[in-house]
Design a protein around this motif. Sequence first.
Motif, PDB file in Angstrom:
ATOM      1  N   ALA A 316       7.248  -1.318  -9.296  1.00 57.47           N
ATOM      2  CA  ALA A 316       7.263  -1.500  -8.016  1.00 57.47           C
ATOM      3  C   ALA A 316       7.282  -0.260  -6.919  1.00 57.47           C
ATOM      4  O   ALA A 316       8.149   0.661  -7.202  1.00 57.47           O
ATOM      5  N   ASP A 317       6.294   0.177  -6.228  1.00 54.56           N
ATOM      6  CA  ASP A 317       6.306   0.872  -5.106  1.00 54.56           C
ATOM      7  C   ASP A 317       6.511   0.381  -3.626  1.00 54.56           C
ATOM      8  O   ASP A 317       6.607   1.023  -2.888  1.00 54.56           O
ATOM      9  N   ASP A 318       7.619  -0.304  -3.598  1.00 55.54           N
ATOM     10  CA  ASP A 318       8.578  -0.237  -2.274  1.00 55.54           C
ATOM     11  C   ASP A 318       9.109   0.470  -1.912  1.00 55.54           C
ATOM     12  O   ASP A 318       9.932   1.050  -2.930  1.00 55.54           O
ATOM     13  N   ASP A 319       9.627   0.643  -0.232  1.00 51.71           N
ATOM     14  CA  ASP A 319      10.539   1.177   0.284  1.00 51.71           C
ATOM     15  C   ASP A 319      11.426   0.153   1.131  1.00 51.71           C
ATOM     16  O   ASP A 319      11.102   0.916   2.254  1.00 51.71           O
ATOM     17  N   LEU A 393      17.567  -4.710  -5.302  1.00 51.17           N
ATOM     18  CA  LEU A 393      16.390  -3.637  -5.213  1.00 51.17           C
ATOM     19  C   LEU A 393      15.804  -2.779  -6.583  1.00 51.17           C
ATOM     20  O   LEU A 393      16.178  -2.491  -7.575  1.00 51.17           O
ATOM     21  N   THR A 394      14.591  -2.031  -6.468  1.00 45.76           N
ATOM     22  CA  THR A 394      13.849  -1.212  -7.661  1.00 45.76           C
ATOM     23  C   THR A 394      13.791  -0.008  -7.145  1.00 45.76           C
ATOM     24  O   THR A 394      15.106   0.378  -6.109  1.00 45.76           O
ATOM     25  N   LEU A 398      15.773   2.610  -4.514  1.00 46.41           N
ATOM     26  CA  LEU A 398      17.135   3.354  -5.060  1.00 46.41           C
ATOM     27  C   LEU A 398      16.997   5.037  -5.256  1.00 46.41           C
ATOM     28  O   LEU A 398      17.592   5.948  -4.770  1.00 46.41           O
ATOM     29  N   GLY A 399      16.423   5.031  -5.887  1.00 49.89           N
ATOM     30  CA  GLY A 399      15.972   6.867  -6.052  1.00 49.89           C
ATOM     31  C   GLY A 399      15.581   7.617  -5.375  1.00 49.89           C
ATOM     32  O   GLY A 399      15.742   8.789  -5.054  1.00 49.89           O
ATOM     33  N   ARG A 400      15.249   6.993  -4.012  1.00 53.77           N
ATOM     34  CA  ARG A 400      14.302   7.636  -2.615  1.00 53.77           C
ATOM     35  C   ARG A 400      15.921   7.284  -1.681  1.00 53.77           C
ATOM     36  O   ARG A 400      16.042   8.621  -1.013  1.00 53.77           O
TER      37      ARG A 400
END
Length: 839
Positions: A316-319, A393-394, A398-400
Amino acid sequence: MVTVLTYPVVYFLLELPKLIVNDAVQGDNFPRNVFGFDFDQIPYLVLLCCTFLGLVVVSNGLKFYLNVYKGRLGERMLRRLRFELFQRVLRFRLPHFRKVSSGEIIPMITSEVEDVGGYIGEAFALPAYQGGMLIVQLGFIFMQDPLLGLAAVSSYPIQGYVIPMLQKKVILLSRKRVKNVRVIADKVGESITGVAEIHANDAAAWHSADISDRLYENFKIRYEIFNRKFLIKFLNNFMNQLTPFFFYLIGGYLVIQGNLSIGALLAVIAAYKDLAGPWKLLLSFYQMTADVSVKYQTVVENFDPPDIHDTERLTADDDVKLDGDVKFERVSFSGGAAGQEVMDISLTVPAGSSSAIVGPDGSGRSEVLQLAAGLVSASSGKVLIGDHDLDKLTDSTLGREIAYVGGAVHVWTGTIRDNLYYGLRHRPLVPPERSAEEKKKYKRRVNEANQTKNPVYDLAAEWNDFAAAGVNNDAELDEKALELLETVRLDNDIYRLGLQSRLDPSMNDAFAEKILNVRKSLAGRIANEPKLSGLVELWNRDSFNASASLAENLFFAVPSDPEITMDQVPELEEVKKFLAETGFDQKLQQIGQKIAETMLELFANVSGDSGLLGSYSFINQDELPEFERIVRIAKSGQQRPGLTDADRSRLTGLAFKLVPARHRLGVMTDDLRDEVIEARKKFLESVVKSGDSFVAFDPDVYLPPLTIEDNLLFGRARVDRRDARRRIDNVIRTIVEETGLRHPIIYAGFGYHVGVSGSRLSAGQRRRIALVRGLLKNAKITILDDIATGLTEDDKTLRSALREVLSEKTFLYGTSNAEIAAEFDQRFVLDQGRMTDTG
């Protein structure tokens, strides 16, 4: 459809030989009428033969198409399968990696599924094609005579029963072998990773015995598999040879009785010959199915743990914006390092504050920080940021939104720049512009990716998320990275690496021009200051540089390819020719022999750990026996066995490494120096000017094969002057600072290759690069564990700088030192997985 088209073609290929023998060769009452045209016997024979030839071409064409199609299908499925397995690895929860090792996973993805991919291509085409061939050929035989048809299939029931019985044991053995090979791969990988420990503890014998034992186990399994496989092959061959016996017996009897024509018998025998192929391939297909099934099952069971993350979490590419406090609500967790558990933790870290998580190793400190980063999931309770449950969360969020740097950092193989900007490469942002041909190739790549369910991300695109880092372009990103490197005090290290880096002037001619200007300034200062002139010997075409090697003095140039070492230079054809023409081949061999004799005389009885050989960098302890042999042959004067070309090259290479000011061996005379200076002019004229394999020393030209530091100095620090290297380094540093070249040199150091997993960096450098990587993300929440936890002034300064950089962000800092916790807004103390104190 293509497979079905082959059936009638094959049938007519079987029918035509019979027609040729019975009708065209032995027939009468000609002519024959074919499609309205009359053919006499010979033209009729030619027509049938040409038809036969045409059908052969069509049949092989169809086979070719089917094979290519099967190969393409198999490769696509293999690519898809491997990617699926790799993606599953990324979906594993962190505790799962404590159960499986890379040594087991890698062979599963690379080699074990190789047969599975090949099988997928054959899975439908082979049984359809070969099964169809079998039916067509059997049908043809039954059409000729039912008794011969029964004879042809007489062995099939036995083969169909016995072979699976034997194959079952082979399957079990194959499964056992796969698991054993996986263990071997794991142990080999572990030995490579811990090779320093093996040598440090003299444990090579133990590891050798361990591997040898596993290899013996593998030998036993494979030997039993061979026995059973060859038994199956023996039975198959016997059954296949038994059927012709019935053909000759029954068919011969029917021909004698006049109930079967010779042409029909020959056609049946020919059909049976073709029949053996499909039947054999079908049996092999059955064996392959069983073998692949074993491999597939053993692979799948390792990639399907019950707690694996959903694919959506990874793709997923959600933010989602994580604003708010970090909250632990009665959180428990098990499965940490050494089985560490965290029990019933409740805490709140206000947004924008800094907190210390305090506790020794094993207290649950690291697990709490990993829970806060969303790297592991709570067994019970919730970890929230604002109203968002981290477990839901994706990775893209988390990574951003969270930057985490743990105690064990990983530096990727690549350049320092690759590692610094790694945390900004989430998705491709700006696609590259492609020309017509490149666009065509790219479309094909995308099409293949879609066919195999692989991602279509473009590696050539711009991946750095400038907005996340708070910059607008590459230049600003470099500036910000440099600012953070200065914060963590790694800039001096990168500066030194930059000095040792090589620069391609075609990529940055302005920088190369600045280096040349600094070179001139430095040369002028050396010329005007007597103290400096005594520290450096600059390159001068008309004088000998005693602090440089004999090769550098002779060639007054360096190989264009920096990968070519001095040991390889004598092997270059242009060098061989030059040395032969000038007579230096003999002179250098004599010098090399004299050096070798001196080394043997001085160090033959010196132990390797004495360090004396270290001062003579052109020879080491391991090379002494080899040079002893060469010297013995050279001094014997015998033609046979004489010195080989390789021996002469080694002597020449030894002479090339001679630095007269360092290696005072008495081989350099004034006459020889003059000869070297004279010969270099010929080398520059005959070799350097006529080719591109060497680059000449030129004060007005940047020399790409040399490092930036060598280009700045354009000479050699005097090796016979104490501290000359250090003192001239200080001079270079001063001039670099004065001319504003320090930052460009640091940026050049960004391109330094760190080696495999950062092996060319120290542990401290790797940790600080990982720290800058985390800070560059500019995340709202930063979590650091076991970073700068000492009480030295350096660590205190670094912690203070980190708090300042992260002053408006949520900052969690893990430490085992309770005193350090006082530096933060609040602290949470852990012991045995439980919260024992807050403040």
